[in-house]
Scaffold this motif. Structure first.
Motif, PDB file in Angstrom:
ATOM      1  N   VAL A  83       9.186   4.660   5.244  1.00  0.00           N
ATOM      2  CA  VAL A  83      10.122   4.600   4.116  1.00  0.00           C
ATOM      3  C   VAL A  83      11.435   3.957   4.567  1.00  0.00           C
ATOM      4  CG1 VAL A  83      11.534   5.985   2.535  1.00  0.00           C
ATOM      5  CG2 VAL A  83       9.100   6.514   2.832  1.00  0.00           C
ATOM      6  N   VAL A 132      11.540   3.662  -2.265  1.00  0.00           N
ATOM      7  CA  VAL A 132      10.153   4.099  -2.404  1.00  0.00           C
ATOM      8  C   VAL A 132      10.108   5.261  -3.392  1.00  0.00           C
ATOM      9  CG1 VAL A 132       8.154   5.067  -1.208  1.00  0.00           C
ATOM     10  CG2 VAL A 132       9.582   3.356  -0.061  1.00  0.00           C
ATOM     11  N   VAL A 180      11.028   0.235   4.799  1.00  0.00           N
ATOM     12  CA  VAL A 180      11.123  -0.406   3.478  1.00  0.00           C
ATOM     13  C   VAL A 180      12.585  -0.504   3.047  1.00  0.00           C
ATOM     14  CG1 VAL A 180      10.595  -0.131   1.010  1.00  0.00           C
ATOM     15  CG2 VAL A 180       8.806   0.266   2.715  1.00  0.00           C
ATOM     16  N   VAL A 238       9.265   0.261  -4.666  1.00  0.00           N
ATOM     17  CA  VAL A 238       7.871   0.419  -4.249  1.00  0.00           C
ATOM     18  C   VAL A 238       7.409   1.752  -4.806  1.00  0.00           C
ATOM     19  CG1 VAL A 238       6.324   0.754  -2.280  1.00  0.00           C
ATOM     20  CG2 VAL A 238       8.201  -0.883  -2.116  1.00  0.00           C
ATOM     21  N   GLU A 273       7.590   8.085  -5.248  1.00  0.00           N
ATOM     22  CA  GLU A 273       6.322   8.784  -5.039  1.00  0.00           C
ATOM     23  C   GLU A 273       5.862   9.430  -6.340  1.00  0.00           C
ATOM     24  OE1 GLU A 273       4.526  12.016  -1.868  1.00  0.00           O
ATOM     25  OE2 GLU A 273       6.679  11.992  -2.238  1.00  0.00           O
TER      26      GLU A 273
END
Length: 96
Positions: A79, A90, A82, A60, A92
């Motif tokens: 997070v 995840v 997920v 993601v 960023e």
């Protein structure tokens, strides 16, 4: 992506392009961008989890963890959600 009433269309498009570029550079296939329009709603997040599980996707990408939540503790919880519920990481963009 959280989209508020104050969100500028150009800013939204810029973030979409950054997500697309990041996915391309990292060798990911961008399947979808999930939009959350209501403050405090988790509808798009729930859809994301379901799609990750359905498609067996493991990544993601968010422009910032603030797209998940403003509160740091809630960001961490989301997070983890997920990671644990969808077996996904995840990533960023902040600082990219």
């Amino acid at each position: 992506m959280r989209v508020t009433d104050e969100a500028d269309d150009q800013e939204v498009r810029r973030i979409e392009q950054q997500l697309t570029n990041f996915a391309h550079v990292e060798g990911f296939t961008l399947g979808a961008i999930f939009y959350e329009y209501e403050t405090g709603s988790l509808a798009a997040f729930s859809e994301l989890i379901e799609e990750l599980r359905r498609s067996e996707t493991h990544h993601v990408v968010v422009s910032s963890l603030e797209q998940l939540a403003h509160c740091r503790a809630l960001q961490v919880a989301m997070v983890l959600n997920v990671e644990l519920r969808a077996d996904a990481a995840v990533h960023e963009l902040s600082g990219v």
